[in-house]
Write an enzyme that holds these catalytic residues in place. Structure first.
Site, PDB file in Angstrom:
ATOM      1  N   LYS A  14      27.383  42.385  49.953  1.00 14.61           N
ATOM      2  CA  LYS A  14      27.652  43.183  51.150  1.00 14.61           C
ATOM      3  C   LYS A  14      26.928  44.532  51.065  1.00 14.61           C
ATOM      4  O   LYS A  14      26.248  44.943  51.973  1.00 14.61           O
ATOM      5  CB  LYS A  14      29.166  43.376  51.290  1.00 14.61           C
ATOM      6  CG  LYS A  14      29.585  44.227  52.460  1.00 14.61           C
ATOM      7  CD  LYS A  14      31.095  44.257  52.623  1.00 14.61           C
ATOM      8  CE  LYS A  14      31.500  45.302  53.647  1.00 14.61           C
ATOM      9  NZ  LYS A  14      32.946  45.380  53.862  1.00 14.61           N
TER      10      LYS A  14
ATOM     11  N   GLU B  90      25.842  43.746  38.914  1.00 13.79           N
ATOM     12  CA  GLU B  90      25.847  42.360  38.413  1.00 13.79           C
ATOM     13  C   GLU B  90      24.892  41.504  39.234  1.00 13.79           C
ATOM     14  O   GLU B  90      24.040  40.771  38.702  1.00 13.79           O
ATOM     15  CB  GLU B  90      27.261  41.745  38.498  1.00 13.79           C
ATOM     16  CG  GLU B  90      28.287  42.368  37.591  1.00 13.79           C
ATOM     17  CD  GLU B  90      28.966  43.585  38.220  1.00 13.79           C
ATOM     18  OE1 GLU B  90      28.369  44.257  39.097  1.00 13.79           O
ATOM     19  OE2 GLU B  90      30.103  43.893  37.806  1.00 13.79           O
TER      20      GLU B  90
ATOM     21  N   GLY C 198      34.920  42.106  51.854  1.00  9.55           N
ATOM     22  CA  GLY C 198      34.295  41.130  50.953  1.00  9.55           C
ATOM     23  C   GLY C 198      35.131  39.871  50.781  1.00  9.55           C
ATOM     24  O   GLY C 198      34.645  38.745  50.925  1.00  9.55           O
ATOM     25  N   ARG C 199      36.422  40.054  50.503  1.00 10.95           N
ATOM     26  CA  ARG C 199      37.276  38.883  50.248  1.00 10.95           C
ATOM     27  C   ARG C 199      37.662  38.155  51.528  1.00 10.95           C
ATOM     28  O   ARG C 199      38.347  37.133  51.483  1.00 10.95           O
ATOM     29  CB  ARG C 199      38.520  39.310  49.456  1.00 10.95           C
ATOM     30  CG  ARG C 199      39.326  40.402  50.105  1.00 10.95           C
ATOM     31  CD  ARG C 199      40.267  41.050  49.108  1.00 10.95           C
ATOM     32  NE  ARG C 199      40.940  42.232  49.655  1.00 10.95           N
ATOM     33  CZ  ARG C 199      40.423  43.459  49.687  1.00 10.95           C
ATOM     34  NH1 ARG C 199      39.200  43.670  49.228  1.00 10.95           N
ATOM     35  NH2 ARG C 199      41.106  44.476  50.178  1.00 10.95           N
TER      36      ARG C 199
ATOM     37  N   GLU D 163      43.792  41.872  45.320  1.00 10.78           N
ATOM     38  CA  GLU D 163      42.904  42.967  45.709  1.00 10.78           C
ATOM     39  C   GLU D 163      43.390  43.607  47.009  1.00 10.78           C
ATOM     40  O   GLU D 163      43.169  44.788  47.249  1.00 10.78           O
ATOM     41  CB  GLU D 163      41.478  42.422  45.875  1.00 10.78           C
ATOM     42  CG  GLU D 163      40.406  43.434  45.554  1.00 10.78           C
ATOM     43  CD  GLU D 163      39.038  42.794  45.476  1.00 10.78           C
ATOM     44  OE1 GLU D 163      38.714  42.219  44.430  1.00 10.78           O
ATOM     45  OE2 GLU D 163      38.298  42.863  46.464  1.00 10.78           O
TER      46      GLU D 163
ATOM     47  N   HIS E  10      50.947  20.362  32.117  1.00  7.92           N
ATOM     48  CA  HIS E  10      50.818  20.192  30.670  1.00  7.92           C
ATOM     49  C   HIS E  10      50.534  21.536  29.999  1.00  7.92           C
ATOM     50  O   HIS E  10      50.063  21.572  28.864  1.00  7.92           O
ATOM     51  CB  HIS E  10      49.697  19.201  30.363  1.00  7.92           C
ATOM     52  CG  HIS E  10      49.957  17.852  30.966  1.00  7.92           C
ATOM     53  ND1 HIS E  10      50.443  16.798  30.236  1.00  7.92           N
ATOM     54  CD2 HIS E  10      49.841  17.419  32.239  1.00  7.92           C
ATOM     55  CE1 HIS E  10      50.587  15.751  31.037  1.00  7.92           C
ATOM     56  NE2 HIS E  10      50.234  16.107  32.258  1.00  7.92           N
TER      57      HIS E  10
ATOM     58  N   LYS F 161      33.032  49.527  39.468  1.00 10.09           N
ATOM     59  CA  LYS F 161      31.579  49.497  39.615  1.00 10.09           C
ATOM     60  C   LYS F 161      30.904  50.730  39.000  1.00 10.09           C
ATOM     61  O   LYS F 161      29.748  50.676  38.622  1.00 10.09           O
ATOM     62  CB  LYS F 161      31.198  49.374  41.089  1.00 10.09           C
ATOM     63  CG  LYS F 161      31.505  47.980  41.651  1.00 10.09           C
ATOM     64  CD  LYS F 161      31.044  47.818  43.087  1.00 10.09           C
ATOM     65  CE  LYS F 161      31.460  46.440  43.585  1.00 10.09           C
ATOM     66  NZ  LYS F 161      31.006  46.108  44.922  1.00 10.09           N
TER      67      LYS F 161
HETATM   68  C1  G6Q Z   1      36.050  42.182  47.975  1.00 18.39           C
HETATM   69  C2  G6Q Z   1      35.648  43.211  47.041  1.00 18.39           C
HETATM   70  C3  G6Q Z   1      34.714  42.771  45.951  1.00 18.39           C
HETATM   71  C4  G6Q Z   1      33.285  42.564  46.413  1.00 18.39           C
HETATM   72  C5  G6Q Z   1      32.399  42.463  45.179  1.00 18.39           C
HETATM   73  C6  G6Q Z   1      30.948  42.267  45.532  1.00 18.39           C
HETATM   74  O1  G6Q Z   1      36.776  42.359  48.916  1.00 18.39           O
HETATM   75  O2  G6Q Z   1      35.168  44.313  47.714  1.00 18.39           O
HETATM   76  O3  G6Q Z   1      35.166  41.614  45.318  1.00 18.39           O
HETATM   77  O4  G6Q Z   1      33.170  41.428  47.201  1.00 18.39           O
HETATM   78  O5  G6Q Z   1      32.550  43.615  44.411  1.00 18.39           O
HETATM   79  O6  G6Q Z   1      30.490  43.301  46.341  1.00 18.39           O
HETATM   80  P1  G6Q Z   1      29.126  43.172  47.094  1.00 18.39           P
HETATM   81  O7  G6Q Z   1      29.228  42.023  48.042  1.00 18.39           O
HETATM   82  O8  G6Q Z   1      28.920  44.465  47.792  1.00 18.39           O
HETATM   83  O9  G6Q Z   1      28.082  42.895  46.056  1.00 18.39           O
END
Ligand code: G6Q
Length: 545
Positions: free
Chosen positions: A206, A212, A267-268, A353, A384, A510
């Site tokens: 996003k 990462e 994001g989520r 989150e 199990h 981050k």
């Molecule tokens: C979701 C969070 C988080 C995000 C990741 C990746 O709601 O904000 O999980 O999706 O940190 O972020 P980017 O999409 O910006 O790389």
């Protein structure tokens, strides 16, 4: 704004809790033959049996009163109207617009967002069609066989979970590996299996600033260029999904190959947006639109159904009953389906989150427990493993059993066995086993041995569960399921008075590593606490070996 604890319904719920907390569900079933029928709801291919909960009609009535007193009706309207309910980031939270298949205008800052939503959806469809049909060719004119998603968190878990869940709908030629971890072994494992001439990378972020993802994407590009040796070939093998055009261009991906989404998509909550691109490539545009339609069906149910028959509202309220009155530490998500094996991880992010917050919208401390600890694993495997604690431990831990009624895989009698296990576990959690029953089962033993062993075989029961039955794992039904959980979490966040749409803890994560990473290699004085200094020193020493 009144605090939750000051609301009349809150006080009444406490009185009700004190009067009923020891009631056993066995008794509730025994004295109320209509219970299962009354506590059963359906929307499309989704059926929810919530009868195995420590609730009565009075509990539900009080909880619904609480929802109204906490302002849920107004908050639901605000969300649907595109108001900036994510106040700490000054944004709307409009994932509902992404699946608004009626196309009725939804305004953000006075502008209808539907034309842009439809435009991106259309572009995604064209792209997915090209890759699936074999029209999209790599730099040596070969068709694409592998689509690698590079992203993390919300830019990974949704499409990954859904690609697994809808595997029977997947394109037979296409494999869809996902790379999220910065631990290089994950990327290496994927790169070992794919070929640069037939691989397409989707770099999903996003913000397009996540270390990462950018680090993995850079390594993937270097790997690709080592083989292709031609920078112009990158355009045929790298596309981006982001809200940040500038950063995508700076990274070196042609913005003509970028699929956009917007800051009002969390994001989520983004699997419905261009973040769902790998899913659309895997299952095709028609099925992806079905997925959106399923979510839309749940949105309509949520926004128009009275609370007493509203699935997300009821599940949210029952969750609050356990979280705040019984002080349950969390709940288990147990999909009885191997293809849904990543659902617990997806819901863990969605829930923890969103509602893992101590600070209320008004800036004050909420002074009560908010987001529950979510954990889970595919059934029957978890029977199990951690189910022992749910059967005989000391904690109240409710479960959601998610059980598909039909399977795409006709393998022996396996599916019947899976379903039988799900139903049996839910029954056992509810009923438990009394001392008398345990003794009766040990009738063959001598008296003394029976006396010694019987208490060990007692199951307290009264452990709640919801049985969420899905006709079949189709895109439509899964769209409904995910939207159901999104709304459930939203309702809970609203009642607790927190903002479920920001994630300052993630943002903090981050920046944290950025300070330490350079210190790992340099011989410089450290200014952390003695533990952190020691850890860094030890790492440095290990590199000398
Ligand atoms: C979701 C969070 C988080 C995000 C990741 C990746 O709601 O904000 O999980 O999706 O940190 O972020 P980017 O999409 O910006 O790389």
């Amino acid at each position: 704004m009144k605090h939750l604890q000051e609301l009349p319904a809150w006080r009444e719920l406490w009185q009700h809790f004190d009067a009923t907390k020891s009631d056993h569900m066995r008794e509730l079933f025994a004295t109320d033959p209509g219970r299962a029928e009354r506590y059963w709801l359906e929307v499309g291919g989704l059926k929810v049996d919530y009868s195995k909960n420590r609730i009565t009609d009075e509990t539900l009535a009080l909880l619904m009163k609480l929802a109204r007193e906490a302002g849920l009706p107004e908050r639901m309207k605000q969300m649907f109207r595109g108001e900036k309910i994510n106040t700490t980031e000054n944004r709307a939270a409009l994932h509902v617009a992404l699946r608004n298949r009626t196309n009725a205008p939804i305004l953000v800052d006075g502008e209808d967002v539907m034309p842009q939503v439809n435009h991106v959806l259309h572009r995604m469809g064209e792209f997915a069609h090209e890759v699936r049909s074999g029209d999209w060719l790599g730099y040596t004119n070969q068709v694409i066989t592998d689509v690698v998603n590079i992203g993390i968190g919300g830019s990974d878990l949704g499409p990954l979970m859904m690609c697994n869940a809808l595997k029977p709908f997947g394109h037979p030629r296409l494999k869809m590996p996902f790379v999220s971890n910065i631990d290089g072994s994950q990327l290496r494992d994927v790169l070992e299996k794919v070929h640069p001439e037939t691989t397409l990378f989707v770099v999903a972020s996003k913000t397009f600033t996540t270390q990462e993802t950018l680090t993995n994407a850079l390594t993937a590009r270097e790997w690709f260029l080592k083989h292709a040796d031609d920078k112009s070939a990158v355009a045929k093998h790298f596309v981006a999904v982001s809200t940040n055009k500038k950063a995508v261009a700076e990274f070196g991906i042609d913005t003509a190959n970028m699929f956009e989404f917007w800051d009002w998509v969390g994001g989520r909550y983004s699997v419905w947006s261009a973040i769902g691109l790998p899913l659309m490539v895997a299952i095709g545009e028609k099925h992806f639109r079905e997925f959106l339609r399923g979510a839309r069906a749940m949105d309509e149910h949520f926004f128009t159904t009275p609370y007493r028959r509203n699935i997300p509202v009821l599940l949210a309220l029952i969750g609050i009953w356990y979280n705040n009155f019984y002080q349950a530490p969390g709940y288990a998500v147990v999909p009885y389906s191997h293809n849904l094996r990543r659902l617990p991880a997806y819901l863990q992010q969605l829930d923890m989150e969103s509602n893992g917050k101590h600070c209320g919208i008004d800036g004050g401390s909420v002074a009560l427990d908010t987001g529950p600890i979510v954990f889970g694993e595919e059934g029957v495997n978890c029977q199990h493993a951690f189910f022992q604690l749910l059967h005989q431990g000391t904690r109240l831990i409710p479960s959601d059993f998610i059980v598909p009624m039909r399977t795409a895989y006709k393998v022996g009698r396996q599916h019947r066995f899976v379903v039988a296990n799900a139903f049996a576990q839910a029954e056992a959690f509810m009923r438990g086993k009394t001392l008398a029953e345990a003794r009766a089962e040990l009738a063959d033993l001598p008296e003394a041995a029976r006396d010694a062993l019987a208490p060990q075989k007692v199951f307290p029961g009264n452990q709640p569960s919801n049985s969420i039955l899905i006709d079949e794992l189709t895109p439509f039904n899964l769209g409904m399921l995910l939207a159901m959980y999104e709304h459930k979490i939203f309702v809970q966040g609203t009642i607790w008075g927190i903002n479920p749409f920001d994630q300052w803890g993630v943002e903090y994560g981050k920046v944290l590593a950025k300070a330490i990473e350079p210190e790992l290699n340099r011989d410089q004085t450290l200014h952390h606490d003695s533990s952190t200094n020691g850890l860094i020193d030890f790492y440095r020493a290990c590199q000398q070996r």
